[in-house]
Scaffold this motif. Structure first.
Motif, PDB file in Angstrom:
ATOM      1  N   HIS A  11     -26.973 -34.910 -27.087  1.00  0.00           N
ATOM      2  CA  HIS A  11     -27.076 -36.241 -27.690  1.00  0.00           C
ATOM      3  C   HIS A  11     -27.156 -36.222 -29.223  1.00  0.00           C
ATOM      4  N   ASP A  37     -22.833 -34.794 -22.291  1.00  0.00           N
ATOM      5  CA  ASP A  37     -23.548 -35.691 -23.207  1.00  0.00           C
ATOM      6  C   ASP A  37     -23.873 -34.971 -24.504  1.00  0.00           C
ATOM      7  N   ASP A  40     -24.109 -39.229 -29.036  1.00  0.00           N
ATOM      8  CA  ASP A  40     -24.832 -40.500 -28.842  1.00  0.00           C
ATOM      9  C   ASP A  40     -26.343 -40.293 -28.836  1.00  0.00           C
ATOM     10  N   HIS A  68     -21.481 -40.209 -21.771  1.00  0.00           N
ATOM     11  CA  HIS A  68     -21.401 -40.543 -23.193  1.00  0.00           C
ATOM     12  C   HIS A  68     -20.168 -39.912 -23.839  1.00  0.00           C
ATOM     13  N   TRP A  71     -17.182 -42.208 -23.268  1.00  0.00           N
ATOM     14  CA  TRP A  71     -17.145 -43.336 -24.213  1.00  0.00           C
ATOM     15  C   TRP A  71     -16.613 -42.897 -25.569  1.00  0.00           C
ATOM     16  N   TRP A  85     -21.522 -48.816 -24.984  1.00  0.00           N
ATOM     17  CA  TRP A  85     -21.610 -47.552 -25.725  1.00  0.00           C
ATOM     18  C   TRP A  85     -22.254 -47.769 -27.084  1.00  0.00           C
TER      19      TRP A  85
END
Length: 243
Positions: A11, A37, A40, A68, A71, A85
């Motif tokens: 992330h 992921d 984000d 994520h 997106w 998102w």
């Protein structure tokens, strides 16, 4: 000795990822399986992708696709901003790409396009971002998005009677296909756990890096693991996804 590590959700936490890689003391013969992921949340999503691309040039890396990542991939391809998102870390990811050239973004798009929906190793261990619903296994999953959205696999594993043997008739068919299953997606911090969790034959290595937790790297053979500092401490002027 060749080692294989699964690394949980990142992330955008480049500082935390760097800590984990340093603690693992990665060698050229190691394999790294990233559970998805990558973006984000924290402010260095684009820079995380830069590091992963560079790392894959010297180390055997397997990159799983997270929701994520889907997106971000769509945004890099179409320049369309998904409203969901945007409010779940997308804004921070878009900001991290400030100053990146069209060519640099194209390289990142190719990275996302080449991520895997799942990976099955030679010991029948399955790695995927979230879960699956088909009793026949991941290859028979009709809705592919399930592989990076599903939480029912983990919920089922958590609620199972621990005394049920894997050879028992009532043991869930979903779980029988694989010797072990490694997932991310559902933070263990949701269950007041800061470390990887194990239920039935499922290992959850998402230890809440998107929120107030850490990034984890776990040796898939020994189950020894290392962790970063808590992400809010590494990014004290940011909120991450703690909204």
């Amino acid at each position: 000795m060749m080692r294989t590590f699964a690394i949980g959700d990142i992330h955008g936490g480049l500082k935390a990822l760097t800590q984990v890689l340093n603690k693992l003391e990665i060698k050229d013969e190691d394999t790294l399986i990233f559970m998805g992921d990558y973006v984000d949340g924290w402010s260095e999503s684009a820079q995380v992708i830069d590091l992963l691309i560079d790392l894959s040039e010297t180390i055997n890396c397997i990159f799983i696709k997270g929701n994520h990542d889907v997106w971000c991939e769509d945004w890099l391809r179409n320049k369309e901003v998904n409203p969901t998102w945007y409010i779940h870390g997308g804004k921070e990811t878009m900001d991290s790409y400030e100053g990146y050239s069209v060519e640099q973004k194209k390289i990142h798009l190719e990275f996302f396009e080449n991520t895997r929906m799942y990976y099955l190793d030679d010991k029948n261990r399955l790695f995927l971002h979230a879960g699956f619903t088909s009793m026949h296994g991941v290859e028979r999953e009709v809705v592919k998005e399930t592989l990076y959205y599903d939480r029912t696999l983990w919920e089922m594993a958590l609620t199972m009677d621990k005394t049920i043997d894997k050879d028992a008739v009532i043991y869930p068919n979903r779980l029988k296909h694989y010797s072990e299953i490694f997932i991310g997606h559902t933070p263990t911090t949701n269950f007041n756990e800061s470390e990887p969790m194990h239920a039935a034959n499922v290992w959850n290595v998402d230890t809440g890096a998107a929120f107030k937790g850490k990034i984890t790297g776990i040796n898939i053979d020994t189950k020894a693991f290392v962790q970063s500092d808590n992400l809010p401490g590494l990014y004290p002027n940011e909120k991450g996804r703690n909204k």
